[in-house]
Write a protein that holds these residues in place. Structure first.
Motif, PDB file in Angstrom:
ATOM      1  N   UNK A 171       0.908  -1.332   0.254  1.00  0.00           N
ATOM      2  CA  UNK A 171       0.085   0.175  -0.063  1.00  0.00           C
ATOM      3  C   UNK A 171       0.578   1.357  -0.119  1.00  0.00           C
ATOM      4  N   UNK A 172       2.282   1.080   0.239  1.00  0.00           N
ATOM      5  CA  UNK A 172       3.110   2.350  -0.069  1.00  0.00           C
ATOM      6  C   UNK A 172       4.480   2.044  -0.343  1.00  0.00           C
ATOM      7  N   UNK A 173       4.939   2.705  -1.029  1.00  0.00           N
ATOM      8  CA  UNK A 173       6.484   2.633  -1.645  1.00  0.00           C
ATOM      9  C   UNK A 173       7.324   3.026  -0.397  1.00  0.00           C
ATOM     10  N   UNK A 174       6.834   3.837   0.731  1.00  0.00           N
ATOM     11  CA  UNK A 174       7.576   4.580   1.429  1.00  0.00           C
ATOM     12  C   UNK A 174       7.945   3.604   2.721  1.00  0.00           C
ATOM     13  N   UNK A 175       7.324   2.409   2.619  1.00  0.00           N
ATOM     14  CA  UNK A 175       7.575   1.448   3.741  1.00  0.00           C
ATOM     15  C   UNK A 175       8.026   0.221   3.325  1.00  0.00           C
ATOM     16  N   UNK A 176       8.814  -0.545   4.131  1.00  0.00           N
ATOM     17  CA  UNK A 176       9.335  -1.920   3.847  1.00  0.00           C
ATOM     18  C   UNK A 176       8.755  -2.870   4.844  1.00  0.00           C
ATOM     19  N   UNK A 177       8.965  -4.175   4.212  1.00  0.00           N
ATOM     20  CA  UNK A 177       8.465  -5.336   5.307  1.00  0.00           C
ATOM     21  C   UNK A 177       9.492  -5.351   6.514  1.00  0.00           C
ATOM     22  N   UNK A 178       9.165  -5.471   7.843  1.00  0.00           N
ATOM     23  CA  UNK A 178       9.762  -5.638   8.876  1.00  0.00           C
ATOM     24  C   UNK A 178      10.575  -7.054   8.844  1.00  0.00           C
ATOM     25  N   UNK A 179      11.867  -6.908   9.054  1.00  0.00           N
ATOM     26  CA  UNK A 179      13.076  -8.067   8.915  1.00  0.00           C
ATOM     27  C   UNK A 179      12.367  -9.437   9.465  1.00  0.00           C
ATOM     28  N   UNK A 180      11.879  -9.368  10.692  1.00  0.00           N
ATOM     29  CA  UNK A 180      11.300 -10.333  11.784  1.00  0.00           C
ATOM     30  C   UNK A 180      10.239 -10.991  10.799  1.00  0.00           C
ATOM     31  N   UNK A 181       9.333 -10.015   9.970  1.00  0.00           N
ATOM     32  CA  UNK A 181       8.197 -11.003   9.538  1.00  0.00           C
ATOM     33  C   UNK A 181       8.838 -11.729   8.436  1.00  0.00           C
ATOM     34  N   UNK A 182       9.607 -11.217   7.678  1.00  0.00           N
ATOM     35  CA  UNK A 182      10.289 -12.158   6.601  1.00  0.00           C
ATOM     36  C   UNK A 182      10.959 -13.151   7.136  1.00  0.00           C
ATOM     37  N   UNK A 183      11.700 -13.185   8.250  1.00  0.00           N
ATOM     38  CA  UNK A 183      12.346 -14.270   8.897  1.00  0.00           C
ATOM     39  C   UNK A 183      11.528 -15.259   9.171  1.00  0.00           C
ATOM     40  N   UNK A 184      10.433 -14.999   9.955  1.00  0.00           N
ATOM     41  CA  UNK A 184       9.561 -15.823  10.402  1.00  0.00           C
ATOM     42  C   UNK A 184       8.688 -16.523   9.329  1.00  0.00           C
ATOM     43  N   UNK A 185       8.401 -15.826   8.186  1.00  0.00           N
ATOM     44  CA  UNK A 185       7.676 -16.426   7.111  1.00  0.00           C
ATOM     45  C   UNK A 185       8.708 -17.589   6.419  1.00  0.00           C
ATOM     46  N   UNK A 186       9.766 -17.088   6.244  1.00  0.00           N
ATOM     47  CA  UNK A 186      10.923 -18.135   5.856  1.00  0.00           C
ATOM     48  C   UNK A 186      11.052 -19.333   6.739  1.00  0.00           C
ATOM     49  N   UNK A 187      11.247 -19.433   8.048  1.00  0.00           N
ATOM     50  CA  UNK A 187      11.210 -20.317   8.765  1.00  0.00           C
ATOM     51  C   UNK A 187      10.032 -21.283   8.655  1.00  0.00           C
ATOM     52  N   UNK A 188       8.802 -20.676   8.695  1.00  0.00           N
ATOM     53  CA  UNK A 188       7.453 -21.362   8.495  1.00  0.00           C
ATOM     54  C   UNK A 188       7.448 -22.153   7.268  1.00  0.00           C
ATOM     55  N   UNK A 189       7.877 -21.493   6.278  1.00  0.00           N
ATOM     56  CA  UNK A 189       7.585 -21.986   4.645  1.00  0.00           C
ATOM     57  C   UNK A 189       8.567 -23.175   4.648  1.00  0.00           C
ATOM     58  N   UNK A 190       9.779 -22.841   4.740  1.00  0.00           N
ATOM     59  CA  UNK A 190      10.772 -23.954   4.604  1.00  0.00           C
ATOM     60  C   UNK A 190      10.390 -25.122   5.417  1.00  0.00           C
ATOM     61  N   UNK A 191      10.280 -24.803   6.777  1.00  0.00           N
ATOM     62  CA  UNK A 191       9.612 -25.965   7.413  1.00  0.00           C
ATOM     63  C   UNK A 191       8.449 -26.857   6.897  1.00  0.00           C
ATOM     64  N   UNK A 192       7.317 -26.201   6.610  1.00  0.00           N
ATOM     65  CA  UNK A 192       6.288 -26.829   5.467  1.00  0.00           C
ATOM     66  C   UNK A 192       7.021 -27.309   4.465  1.00  0.00           C
ATOM     67  N   UNK A 193       7.824 -26.959   3.926  1.00  0.00           N
ATOM     68  CA  UNK A 193       8.344 -27.526   2.602  1.00  0.00           C
ATOM     69  C   UNK A 193       9.220 -28.770   2.893  1.00  0.00           C
ATOM     70  N   UNK A 194       9.863 -29.008   4.016  1.00  0.00           N
ATOM     71  CA  UNK A 194      10.744 -30.064   4.495  1.00  0.00           C
ATOM     72  C   UNK A 194       9.677 -31.058   5.010  1.00  0.00           C
ATOM     73  N   UNK A 195       8.530 -30.686   5.594  1.00  0.00           N
ATOM     74  CA  UNK A 195       7.557 -31.532   5.785  1.00  0.00           C
ATOM     75  C   UNK A 195       6.938 -32.163   4.833  1.00  0.00           C
ATOM     76  N   UNK A 196       6.464 -31.581   3.718  1.00  0.00           N
ATOM     77  CA  UNK A 196       6.042 -32.179   2.449  1.00  0.00           C
ATOM     78  C   UNK A 196       6.905 -33.172   1.906  1.00  0.00           C
ATOM     79  N   UNK A 197       8.239 -32.789   1.917  1.00  0.00           N
ATOM     80  CA  UNK A 197       9.184 -33.691   1.184  1.00  0.00           C
ATOM     81  C   UNK A 197       9.433 -34.846   2.112  1.00  0.00           C
ATOM     82  N   UNK A 198       9.545 -34.714   3.361  1.00  0.00           N
ATOM     83  CA  UNK A 198       9.678 -35.982   4.212  1.00  0.00           C
ATOM     84  C   UNK A 198       8.340 -36.812   4.165  1.00  0.00           C
TER      85      UNK A 198
END
Length: 441
Positions: A206-233
């Motif tokens: 909604x704005x080009x004057x803001x950026x995603x908070x780093x903790x949000x991106x880190x948390x989403x990476x952990x969750x999605x990579x964990x979900x991917x690992x579960x799927x492949x296992x």
């Protein structure tokens, strides 16, 4: 590589790549949806471009899950499950090739869409920062997770309805979580922010004057990579411990996610830094606009100087609202580069629109008429405003009639009425239109 090429020909991977490109590029180029011409458009700035590509995953993720589920059912649906179980090749190695091919196809499709968007950003000379890197990695992780989940579901439930059902569920859940995180959404109160951020797709930037908070991106990476690992296992082993990576990723993500949606983004000071030409200032993000607005801005300030409490400088706002809500600093003429009235306007027309700029007040609907009557009076009746066709006769007829009546009055009375109306619109008090017509007297 030879094995991978063989698997690619035997799998649905080429069709998956085609479907992703067709839907993704069709979404951006063939429809006039949410990618407006503001600074946060898909093709203008680096981080918003990546965020729009993540938003697109609300459509792409179900396609990936559905296609992967079809592929995951291949052994069981072909009647070869028992035969393959007697071969010395471990299941993990056999399924890894299929998973790799499907995953690479999905990632390639997503990255091609991203590359086309970023290519346009580069062509449009978008301001470069590194804040787009983490959101891009989150998008890739989401694509890989979709492929893994689809393959696992297809292997566990090899039924003809599995693939379409998986796609529908992925679409419904993804969109619900995505919409739940949108500001002002009707379901926002029903979906906590920490749950909404688990969506494989992102919300609209909604704005080009803001950026995603780093903790949000880190948390989403952990969750999605964990979900991917579960799927492949699940695809390779189908053991109870396969759920552990997803649970671990969830346990890491939830605590570091912000509790409220307003904390998902942080201001970008480099984009909002002021760039000035005398009393006229714009943001660094729109530095090229300064040469266009500086002249009309100074001329508008000179005309407004005859009114009481007139602004002394022009400043560009970094909010996503078209105009400020409620009274603000009377010394500042606050504008927004991406306001529909200011977009693609220059010279005398831009000066007209700057003179008609006022805070948004929850008052009578005639406030718009008053703004343009004041601007027309200050300019000496230059005719219809630049965007008169947007309002039609609802604006132009009373503007001309009231303007003619106003100019027929003595000069002192004209100035008194315009000054009172301008003061009323800047302070959100009274009816500026009534003051101009004399109806309030």
């Amino acid at each position: 590589m030879s094995v991978l090429r063989t698997e690619a020909r035997r799998t649905i991977a080429p069709w998956l790549l085609f479907a992703l490109l067709a839907v993704g590029l069709g979404f951006f180029f063939l429809f006039s949806g949410p990618w407006w011409k503001d600074a946060e458009a898909w093709n203008l700035q680096w981080t918003p471009s990546i965020l729009w590509s993540r938003y697109l995953l609300s459509l792409l993720w179900p396609i990936i899950v559905c296609a992967a589920a079809i592929q995951g059912m291949r052994d069981r649906r072909s009647g070869m499950d028992e035969l393959l179980a007697t071969t010395p090749l471990p299941v993990a190695r056999r399924t890894a090739k299929v998973g790799l091919v499907i995953g690479l196809s999905a990632v390639a499709g997503y990255l091609l869409i991203v590359a086309i968007g970023l290519g346009q950003v580069i062509a449009n000379d978008g301001v470069f920062t590194f804040t787009w890197v983490l959101p891009l990695l989150v998008g890739v992780a989401s694509v890989v997770a979709g492929a893994a989940v689809g393959l696992a579901v297809g292997r566990l439930l090899p039924h003809s309805l599995t693939a379409p059902a998986a796609g529908v569920v992925a679409l419904v859940v993804g969109v619900f979580l995505q919409v739940g995180g949108v500001r002002g959404s009707a379901v926002q109160q029903a979906v906590p922010n920490r749950i909404a951020l688990l969506s494989p797709a992102g919300g609209q930037p909604y704005s080009a004057f803001v950026d995603p908070v780093v903790s949000v991106s880190i948390g989403q990476l952990c969750w999605l990579l964990g979900l991917a690992a579960t799927g492949f296992l699940v695809l390779a082993a189908r053991r109870w411990f396969a759920v552990l990576p997803a649970l671990i990723g969830l346990a890491i993500a939830i605590p570091i996610f912000p509790a409220t949606a307003t904390d998902n983004f942080v201001d970008n000071p480099s984009a909002a830094a002021p760039v000035c030409d005398g009393p006229v200032c714009v943001t660094a993000l729109h530095g090229e606009w300064l040469s266009t607005v500086a002249g009309p801005g100074k001329d508008a300030l000179a005309l407004l100087a005859k009114l009481p409490s007139a602004p002394t400088h022009v400043v560009e706002t970094t909010t996503s609202e078209n105009r400020a809500h409620g009274p603000g600093d009377p010394s500042a003429l606050v504008v927004r580069r991406d306001d529909a009235e200011l977009r693609d306007v220059s010279g005398r027309d831009l000066e007209y629109e700057l003179l008609a700029t006022a805070p948004f007040c929850s008052g009578p609907p005639t406030a718009t008429k008053a703004r343009y009557i004041i601007a027309s009076w200050l300019l000496g009746d230059p005719g219809d405003p630049p965007h008169a066709d947007r309002y039609g006769s609802w604006l132009t007829t009373p503007m001309h009639d009231v303007g003619a009546q106003l100019r027929a009055l003595p000069a002192a009375e004209q100035l008194a009425r315009v000054s009172a109306a301008y003061q009323a619109q800047q302070t959100c008090s009274g009816d500026p239109y009534a003051l101009l017509t004399g109806a309030s007297q």
